[in-house]
Design a protein around this motif. Sequence first.
Motif, PDB file in Angstrom:
ATOM      1  N   MET A 105       3.124   0.033   4.639  1.00  0.00           N
ATOM      2  CA  MET A 105       2.671  -1.308   5.012  1.00  0.00           C
ATOM      3  C   MET A 105       1.724  -1.891   3.966  1.00  0.00           C
ATOM      4  SD  MET A 105       3.759  -2.138   8.296  1.00  0.00           S
ATOM      5  CE  MET A 105       2.489  -2.846   9.321  1.00  0.00           C
ATOM      6  N   LEU A 106       0.758  -1.089   3.546  1.00  0.00           N
ATOM      7  CA  LEU A 106      -0.217  -1.586   2.578  1.00  0.00           C
ATOM      8  C   LEU A 106       0.418  -1.883   1.233  1.00  0.00           C
ATOM      9  CD1 LEU A 106      -3.324   0.691   3.321  1.00  0.00           C
ATOM     10  CD2 LEU A 106      -3.052  -1.736   3.835  1.00  0.00           C
ATOM     11  N   LEU A 107       1.331  -1.027   0.799  1.00  0.00           N
ATOM     12  CA  LEU A 107       1.978  -1.231  -0.498  1.00  0.00           C
ATOM     13  C   LEU A 107       2.714  -2.564  -0.525  1.00  0.00           C
ATOM     14  CD1 LEU A 107       2.369   0.295  -3.200  1.00  0.00           C
ATOM     15  CD2 LEU A 107       4.531   1.141  -2.297  1.00  0.00           C
ATOM     16  N   PHE A 108       3.462  -2.861   0.533  1.00  0.00           N
ATOM     17  CA  PHE A 108       4.192  -4.122   0.603  1.00  0.00           C
ATOM     18  C   PHE A 108       3.245  -5.310   0.755  1.00  0.00           C
ATOM     19  CE2 PHE A 108       7.879  -1.522   1.163  1.00  0.00           C
ATOM     20  CZ  PHE A 108       8.963  -2.335   0.872  1.00  0.00           C
ATOM     21  N   LEU A 109       2.288  -5.190   1.665  1.00  0.00           N
ATOM     22  CA  LEU A 109       1.413  -6.323   1.970  1.00  0.00           C
ATOM     23  C   LEU A 109       0.553  -6.725   0.780  1.00  0.00           C
ATOM     24  CD1 LEU A 109       0.050  -8.368   3.787  1.00  0.00           C
ATOM     25  CD2 LEU A 109      -1.365  -6.531   4.731  1.00  0.00           C
ATOM     26  N   ILE A 110      -0.091  -5.758   0.149  1.00  0.00           N
ATOM     27  CA  ILE A 110      -0.977  -6.094  -0.966  1.00  0.00           C
ATOM     28  C   ILE A 110      -0.181  -6.673  -2.127  1.00  0.00           C
ATOM     29  CG2 ILE A 110      -2.655  -5.189  -2.620  1.00  0.00           C
ATOM     30  CD1 ILE A 110      -3.454  -3.113  -0.520  1.00  0.00           C
ATOM     31  N   ASN A 111       1.029  -6.168  -2.362  1.00  0.00           N
ATOM     32  CA  ASN A 111       1.858  -6.780  -3.396  1.00  0.00           C
ATOM     33  C   ASN A 111       2.222  -8.206  -3.038  1.00  0.00           C
ATOM     34  OD1 ASN A 111       1.829  -4.781  -5.275  1.00  0.00           O
ATOM     35  ND2 ASN A 111       3.924  -4.074  -4.945  1.00  0.00           N
ATOM     36  N   GLY A 112       2.414  -8.489  -1.738  1.00  0.00           N
ATOM     37  CA  GLY A 112       2.659  -9.867  -1.312  1.00  0.00           C
ATOM     38  C   GLY A 112       1.473 -10.762  -1.611  1.00  0.00           C
TER      39      GLY A 112
END
Length: 463
Positions: free
Chosen positions: A166-173
């Motif tokens: 979740m964090l990997l996707f969200l922070i990249n967003g």
Amino acid sequence: MTTLQTIRSKIWGAIKLSLNGQQQDYTQGSIPKAIFLLAIPMILELSLESVFAVVDMFFVSKLGQNAIATVGLTESVITIVYSIAIGLSTAATAIVARRIGEKNPADAAHAGAQALISCLIATVILSLSGIFFAPQILALMGASGEVVRDGAIFTRIMLGSSLVIMLLFLINGIFRGAGDAAMAMKSLWIASILNIILCPVFIHFFGLKGAATATVIGRSCGVIFQVYHLFKGSGILKFHKANFRWDPHVMKTIISIAWPATLQFIIASGSWIILTRLVAETGGTAASAGYQIAFRNFVFFILPCWGLSNAAATLVGQNLGAKRIDRAEQSVMLTAKYNAILMSFVMLLFLFFSRSIVRVFTTEQVVLNYAGTALQIIGSGFIFYAIAMVMSQALNGAGDTKTPTWINFVCFWLFQVPLAYLLAKGLHMNSVGAIIAIPVAEALIALVSWYYFKKGKWKKVQL
């Protein structure tokens, strides 16, 4: 210097500019250049992730059909986690891009921090469910007793580490919304390179659970890199403790954008889960293994397509924030054109060289036959995937997440799933029939998404 040398010099200069992370104003200047500067790091970011997916499948395939089926079935379930992560990421990208377009980086950072809070809340249920119910989840997906016995630990580790995903996707967003595609690329490269290095080593010593452990370690390192640069980096976004104070208004805006986006991807991934199970039911373990090999190769080539689509989302959000609506629309149309051209070459590759591609992953003739056929069928729709992705991401980038959600519901659940069952069971085409429904449905999504984008409702969304 010759004309050719001049062109090469300009291209190389643009590539270096896109990768160095220097802040750009994407609300003015050349649109093709803006697309190029955003898309190059986004394509490279997702390409290495897809390389890992293929490398992972290559080494897992050496463990046999049960291991391949376990990874495939688990990944199908994890797409629900990805859906929630992508939904939150979509909301963060849209809001952060809008604030950056308005030249308000402080509010962009505040919105990003509120999105992180919502991520932490959403992850608790997902992780606990994976830890305690891994065997039941595999059984529900139609796995055999042997697959459940051998693969439960893999599923438990992967689902239990939902927070990292979740964090990997969200922070990249968040980074993409700010226009810092290079930073998003670097964080996913760290995660993927570590995965690629650790995967064969851990599989050799620990078997299937080693593949899951390597993935978690790699992604965790990527998240650590992201968090450091959010708080200590030199980018346009600067996170502070005050940004994490609960803000009901901003949280409401995030949720209002994120829940349709989350549902949008759950709808899509849910239909893939149904098709995965249908393939296993009608074709057995060999067909399921072949389908998973084909699907991993599909992911390898479709993720760069996502890179261009994400560039469109950032350009739409920032230009709407800057009140440059015509420029936002022009950016999307040009991106769709580039994406369709790129994917037409991939389509030809899959149609004519599918057997050669899948032979790298398996020597079992029956699995190879299933995989080759699946790859040809799925590959026939790549142009439609390209157009559908750009249009959907453009609508998402504008904050109009409800329209793509309705499109996905109608085209996947009211069209693709019934068509797959009709072909697979009604017309006795078995697993081949289920796979044929994939490109047919994507063609419909491309046409409908194009229609709603041209209607222009997205231009009036307020964030």
